[in-house]
Design a protein around this motif. Sequence first.
Motif, mmCIF file in Angstrom:
data_model
loop_
_atom_site.group_PDB
_atom_site.id
_atom_site.type_symbol
_atom_site.label_atom_id
_atom_site.label_comp_id
_atom_site.label_asym_id
_atom_site.label_seq_id
_atom_site.Cartn_x
_atom_site.Cartn_y
_atom_site.Cartn_z
ATOM 1 N N VAL A 1 0.836 -1.180 -0.096
ATOM 2 C CA VAL A 1 -0.029 -0.010 -0.022
ATOM 3 C C VAL A 1 0.876 1.224 0.038
ATOM 4 N N LEU A 2 2.051 1.141 0.758
ATOM 5 C CA LEU A 2 2.786 2.414 0.952
ATOM 6 C C LEU A 2 3.444 2.601 -0.645
ATOM 7 N N LEU A 3 3.862 1.724 -1.393
ATOM 8 C CA LEU A 3 4.462 1.934 -2.624
ATOM 9 C C LEU A 3 3.760 2.763 -3.617
ATOM 10 N N PRO A 4 2.431 2.753 -4.050
ATOM 11 C CA PRO A 4 1.634 3.786 -4.622
ATOM 12 C C PRO A 4 1.215 5.053 -3.910
ATOM 13 N N THR A 5 0.838 4.995 -2.605
ATOM 14 C CA THR A 5 0.504 6.157 -1.898
ATOM 15 C C THR A 5 1.733 7.248 -1.456
ATOM 16 N N THR A 6 2.973 6.483 -1.345
ATOM 17 C CA THR A 6 4.186 7.482 -1.410
ATOM 18 C C THR A 6 4.511 8.000 -2.580
ATOM 19 N N ALA A 7 4.069 7.364 -3.914
ATOM 20 C CA ALA A 7 4.395 7.899 -4.997
ATOM 21 C C ALA A 7 3.473 8.788 -5.351
ATOM 22 N N VAL A 8 2.300 8.782 -4.938
ATOM 23 C CA VAL A 8 1.430 9.777 -5.344
ATOM 24 C C VAL A 8 1.707 10.865 -4.369
ATOM 25 N N ALA A 9 1.848 10.937 -3.289
ATOM 26 C CA ALA A 9 2.277 11.811 -2.241
ATOM 27 C C ALA A 9 3.332 12.733 -2.612
ATOM 28 N N LEU A 10 4.358 12.133 -3.166
ATOM 29 C CA LEU A 10 5.635 12.721 -3.549
ATOM 30 C C LEU A 10 5.075 13.649 -4.783
ATOM 31 N N CYS A 11 4.481 13.129 -5.621
ATOM 32 C CA CYS A 11 3.864 13.976 -6.835
ATOM 33 C C CYS A 11 3.085 15.193 -6.356
ATOM 34 N N VAL A 12 2.266 14.936 -5.409
ATOM 35 C CA VAL A 12 1.358 16.202 -4.913
ATOM 36 C C VAL A 12 2.499 17.133 -4.281
ATOM 37 N N ILE A 13 3.480 16.842 -3.286
ATOM 38 C CA ILE A 13 4.441 17.431 -2.904
ATOM 39 C C ILE A 13 5.274 18.155 -4.008
ATOM 40 N N PHE A 14 5.772 17.577 -4.665
ATOM 41 C CA PHE A 14 6.691 17.929 -5.691
ATOM 42 C C PHE A 14 6.350 17.512 -7.348
ATOM 43 N N PRO A 15 5.263 18.253 -7.719
ATOM 44 C CA PRO A 15 4.930 17.791 -9.085
ATOM 45 C C PRO A 15 5.464 17.582 -10.180
ATOM 46 N N PRO A 16 6.838 17.978 -10.526
ATOM 47 C CA PRO A 16 7.619 17.426 -11.499
ATOM 48 C C PRO A 16 7.913 15.949 -11.544
ATOM 49 N N THR B 1 5.574 13.763 -11.222
ATOM 50 C CA THR B 1 4.398 13.290 -12.155
ATOM 51 C C THR B 1 4.826 12.663 -13.440
ATOM 52 N N PHE B 2 5.974 13.415 -14.076
ATOM 53 C CA PHE B 2 6.381 12.966 -15.337
ATOM 54 C C PHE B 2 7.097 11.709 -15.063
ATOM 55 N N LEU B 3 7.877 11.470 -14.017
ATOM 56 C CA LEU B 3 8.661 10.336 -13.965
ATOM 57 C C LEU B 3 7.576 9.171 -13.632
ATOM 58 N N LEU B 4 6.647 9.472 -12.827
ATOM 59 C CA LEU B 4 5.645 8.414 -12.386
ATOM 60 C C LEU B 4 4.861 8.031 -13.804
ATOM 61 N N ALA B 5 4.559 8.998 -14.672
ATOM 62 C CA ALA B 5 3.699 8.572 -15.980
ATOM 63 C C ALA B 5 4.601 7.765 -16.974
ATOM 64 N N THR B 6 5.947 8.050 -16.911
ATOM 65 C CA THR B 6 6.833 7.620 -17.691
ATOM 66 C C THR B 6 7.489 5.899 -17.393
ATOM 67 N N ILE B 7 7.876 6.052 -16.205
ATOM 68 C CA ILE B 7 8.314 4.718 -15.796
ATOM 69 C C ILE B 7 8.052 4.280 -14.296
ATOM 70 N N GLY B 8 7.507 5.102 -13.534
ATOM 71 C CA GLY B 8 7.288 4.780 -11.973
ATOM 72 C C GLY B 8 6.543 3.541 -11.909
ATOM 73 N N LEU B 9 5.199 3.522 -12.447
ATOM 74 C CA LEU B 9 4.137 2.407 -12.353
ATOM 75 C C LEU B 9 4.801 1.056 -12.666
ATOM 76 N N ALA B 10 5.520 1.110 -13.588
ATOM 77 C CA ALA B 10 6.086 -0.136 -14.141
ATOM 78 C C ALA B 10 7.146 -0.802 -13.101
ATOM 79 N N ILE B 11 7.784 0.271 -12.547
ATOM 80 C CA ILE B 11 8.984 0.021 -11.620
ATOM 81 C C ILE B 11 8.282 -0.413 -10.407
ATOM 82 N N GLY B 12 7.267 0.314 -9.953
ATOM 83 C CA GLY B 12 6.575 -0.025 -8.573
ATOM 84 C C GLY B 12 5.911 -1.453 -8.831
#
Length: 202
Positions: free
Chosen positions: A154-169, A171-182
Amino acid sequence: MDPDGRVLGGISNFLTFVGLNVVYLILCLPIVTIGAATSALFEVTMRYSDDEQGRPLRDFFAALLPNAVRATVVFAATLVPAVALAFSGVFWFVGASAIGTGAAILSFLGAAYMFAAFLYGMALVARFQTPLGTTLRNALLLPAAEPLRTLFLVLLPTTAVALCVIFPPLTFLLATIGLAIGAYAAAFLFRSAFARYLDPAA
Protein backbone atom coordinates in the motif's frame (compact mmCIF):
# COMPACT_ATOMS: atom_id res chain seq x y z
CA MET A 1 32.90 -8.71 -19.73
CA ASP A 2 31.22 -6.54 -22.32
CA PRO A 3 30.59 -3.07 -20.86
CA ASP A 4 29.05 -1.78 -24.08
CA GLY A 5 26.69 -4.73 -24.22
CA ARG A 6 25.66 -4.25 -20.61
CA VAL A 7 25.03 -0.55 -21.19
CA LEU A 8 22.94 -1.26 -24.28
CA GLY A 9 21.07 -3.97 -22.40
CA GLY A 10 20.36 -1.56 -19.56
CA ILE A 11 19.10 1.11 -21.96
CA SER A 12 16.94 -1.47 -23.73
CA ASN A 13 15.41 -2.61 -20.43
CA PHE A 14 14.79 0.98 -19.40
CA LEU A 15 13.02 1.80 -22.67
CA THR A 16 11.00 -1.40 -22.42
CA PHE A 17 9.75 -0.41 -18.98
CA VAL A 18 8.93 3.08 -20.24
CA GLY A 19 6.88 1.57 -23.06
CA LEU A 20 5.17 -0.80 -20.63
CA ASN A 21 4.36 2.08 -18.28
CA VAL A 22 2.89 4.28 -21.03
CA VAL A 23 0.83 1.47 -22.57
CA TYR A 24 -0.50 0.53 -19.12
CA LEU A 25 -1.61 4.10 -18.43
CA ILE A 26 -3.32 4.40 -21.81
CA LEU A 27 -5.22 1.15 -21.29
CA CYS A 28 -6.36 2.31 -17.84
CA LEU A 29 -8.02 5.43 -19.25
CA PRO A 30 -11.40 3.76 -19.98
CA ILE A 31 -11.55 2.96 -16.21
CA VAL A 32 -13.33 -0.39 -16.72
CA THR A 33 -10.11 -1.79 -18.18
CA ILE A 34 -8.04 -1.03 -15.06
CA GLY A 35 -8.41 -4.59 -13.80
CA ALA A 36 -7.33 -6.28 -17.02
CA ALA A 37 -4.42 -3.86 -17.53
CA THR A 38 -3.19 -4.21 -13.94
CA SER A 39 -3.31 -8.00 -13.93
CA ALA A 40 -1.40 -8.04 -17.25
CA LEU A 41 1.21 -5.65 -15.81
CA PHE A 42 1.64 -7.83 -12.73
CA GLU A 43 1.95 -10.96 -14.86
CA VAL A 44 4.82 -9.41 -16.81
CA THR A 45 6.63 -7.98 -13.78
CA MET A 46 6.29 -11.21 -11.79
CA ARG A 47 7.96 -13.03 -14.69
CA TYR A 48 10.77 -10.48 -14.61
CA SER A 49 11.16 -10.88 -10.87
CA ASP A 50 11.43 -14.65 -11.37
CA ASP A 51 14.04 -14.33 -14.16
CA GLU A 52 11.50 -15.36 -16.82
CA GLN A 53 12.03 -12.16 -18.74
CA GLY A 54 10.45 -12.83 -22.13
CA ARG A 55 9.26 -9.83 -24.12
CA PRO A 56 7.38 -7.52 -21.73
CA LEU A 57 5.29 -5.53 -24.22
CA ARG A 58 4.30 -8.56 -26.26
CA ASP A 59 3.59 -10.57 -23.10
CA PHE A 60 1.56 -7.67 -21.69
CA PHE A 61 -0.81 -7.61 -24.67
CA ALA A 62 -0.96 -11.41 -24.69
CA ALA A 63 -2.08 -11.41 -21.04
CA LEU A 64 -4.83 -8.81 -21.46
CA LEU A 65 -7.67 -10.86 -22.92
CA PRO A 66 -7.32 -14.29 -21.24
CA ASN A 67 -7.84 -12.88 -17.73
CA ALA A 68 -9.92 -9.82 -18.61
CA VAL A 69 -13.24 -11.08 -17.22
CA ARG A 70 -11.81 -12.38 -13.94
CA ALA A 71 -9.68 -9.26 -13.48
CA THR A 72 -12.63 -6.94 -14.16
CA VAL A 73 -14.86 -8.73 -11.63
CA VAL A 74 -12.13 -8.62 -8.97
CA PHE A 75 -11.57 -4.93 -9.80
CA ALA A 76 -15.29 -4.21 -9.31
CA ALA A 77 -15.39 -6.18 -6.06
CA THR A 78 -12.33 -4.59 -4.46
CA LEU A 79 -11.20 -1.29 -5.97
CA VAL A 80 -14.69 0.16 -6.45
CA PRO A 81 -15.53 -0.33 -2.73
CA ALA A 82 -12.09 1.06 -1.84
CA VAL A 83 -12.83 4.27 -3.75
CA ALA A 84 -16.31 4.49 -2.19
CA LEU A 85 -14.84 4.10 1.31
CA ALA A 86 -12.21 6.75 0.59
CA PHE A 87 -14.89 9.23 -0.51
CA SER A 88 -16.91 8.32 2.57
CA GLY A 89 -13.87 9.05 4.72
CA VAL A 90 -13.47 12.49 3.16
CA PHE A 91 -17.18 13.17 3.75
CA TRP A 92 -16.99 12.22 7.43
CA PHE A 93 -13.71 14.06 7.94
CA VAL A 94 -15.23 17.34 6.75
CA GLY A 95 -17.81 17.07 9.54
CA ALA A 96 -15.11 17.97 12.10
CA SER A 97 -16.84 16.12 14.93
CA ALA A 98 -15.52 13.33 17.14
CA ILE A 99 -17.95 10.83 15.62
CA GLY A 100 -17.13 12.07 12.13
CA THR A 101 -13.40 11.76 12.73
CA GLY A 102 -13.81 8.21 14.04
CA ALA A 103 -15.97 7.26 11.06
CA ALA A 104 -13.43 8.86 8.70
CA ILE A 105 -10.57 6.85 10.22
CA LEU A 106 -12.55 3.61 9.87
CA SER A 107 -13.46 4.48 6.28
CA PHE A 108 -9.85 5.23 5.34
CA LEU A 109 -8.65 2.00 6.98
CA GLY A 110 -11.33 0.08 5.11
CA ALA A 111 -10.32 1.79 1.87
CA ALA A 112 -6.66 0.86 2.43
CA TYR A 113 -7.62 -2.77 3.14
CA MET A 114 -9.76 -3.05 0.01
CA PHE A 115 -7.05 -1.38 -2.07
CA ALA A 116 -4.60 -4.01 -0.81
CA ALA A 117 -7.16 -6.69 -1.66
CA PHE A 118 -7.35 -5.23 -5.18
CA LEU A 119 -3.57 -5.45 -5.59
CA TYR A 120 -3.47 -9.01 -4.31
CA GLY A 121 -6.46 -9.88 -6.49
CA MET A 122 -4.78 -8.60 -9.64
CA ALA A 123 -1.62 -10.57 -8.83
CA LEU A 124 -3.67 -13.70 -8.11
CA VAL A 125 -5.45 -13.40 -11.45
CA ALA A 126 -2.07 -13.01 -13.14
CA ARG A 127 -0.44 -15.93 -11.32
CA PHE A 128 -3.12 -18.60 -10.84
CA GLN A 129 -5.92 -20.07 -12.93
CA THR A 130 -8.28 -20.55 -9.99
CA PRO A 131 -12.08 -20.14 -9.87
CA LEU A 132 -13.28 -16.57 -9.44
CA GLY A 133 -14.69 -17.23 -5.97
CA THR A 134 -11.37 -18.65 -4.78
CA THR A 135 -9.48 -15.69 -6.20
CA LEU A 136 -11.76 -13.20 -4.46
CA ARG A 137 -11.56 -15.08 -1.16
CA ASN A 138 -7.78 -15.19 -1.25
CA ALA A 139 -7.57 -11.52 -2.25
CA LEU A 140 -9.68 -10.55 0.76
CA LEU A 141 -7.78 -12.79 3.20
CA LEU A 142 -4.18 -12.07 2.19
CA PRO A 143 -4.03 -8.45 3.50
CA ALA A 144 -4.86 -9.73 7.00
CA ALA A 145 -2.59 -12.76 6.69
CA GLU A 146 0.38 -10.70 5.48
CA PRO A 147 0.19 -7.34 7.34
CA LEU A 148 3.84 -6.35 6.85
CA ARG A 149 3.93 -7.12 3.13
CA THR A 150 0.52 -5.49 2.77
CA LEU A 151 1.83 -2.33 4.42
CA PHE A 152 4.67 -2.10 1.90
CA LEU A 153 2.29 -2.86 -0.99
CA VAL A 154 0.00 0.00 0.00
CA LEU A 155 2.87 2.37 0.77
CA LEU A 156 4.41 1.94 -2.70
CA PRO A 157 1.64 3.73 -4.64
CA THR A 158 0.52 6.05 -1.85
CA THR A 159 4.07 7.33 -1.30
CA ALA A 160 4.49 7.88 -5.05
CA VAL A 161 1.24 9.87 -5.23
CA ALA A 162 2.14 11.88 -2.12
CA LEU A 163 5.55 12.77 -3.57
CA CYS A 164 3.91 13.89 -6.82
CA VAL A 165 1.55 16.15 -4.87
CA ILE A 166 4.42 17.64 -2.87
CA PHE A 167 6.74 17.89 -5.87
CA PRO A 168 4.65 17.97 -9.10
CA PRO A 169 7.59 17.48 -11.54
CA LEU A 170 7.82 13.91 -10.24
CA THR A 171 4.50 13.25 -12.00
CA PHE A 172 6.42 12.99 -15.27
CA LEU A 173 8.61 10.26 -13.80
CA LEU A 174 5.56 8.39 -12.52
CA ALA A 175 3.88 8.64 -15.93
CA THR A 176 6.90 7.39 -17.84
CA ILE A 177 8.37 4.61 -15.72
CA GLY A 178 7.30 4.85 -12.07
CA LEU A 179 4.26 2.55 -12.27
CA ALA A 180 6.11 -0.23 -14.05
CA ILE A 181 9.00 -0.03 -11.59
CA GLY A 182 6.54 -0.03 -8.69
CA ALA A 183 4.82 -3.12 -10.12
CA TYR A 184 8.22 -4.80 -10.43
CA ALA A 185 9.00 -4.05 -6.78
CA ALA A 186 5.56 -5.32 -5.75
CA ALA A 187 6.16 -8.54 -7.68
CA PHE A 188 8.74 -9.68 -5.10
CA LEU A 189 6.23 -9.09 -2.30
CA PHE A 190 3.53 -11.03 -4.16
CA ARG A 191 5.80 -13.97 -4.88
CA SER A 192 6.99 -14.25 -1.29
CA ALA A 193 3.40 -14.08 0.02
CA PHE A 194 2.15 -16.64 -2.49
CA ALA A 195 5.06 -18.95 -1.65
CA ARG A 196 3.88 -19.08 1.97
CA TYR A 197 0.21 -19.74 1.34
CA LEU A 198 -0.58 -20.68 -2.24
CA ASP A 199 2.41 -21.70 -4.32
CA PRO A 200 5.23 -23.47 -2.42
CA ALA A 201 7.21 -23.75 -5.64
CA ALA A 202 7.23 -19.98 -6.22
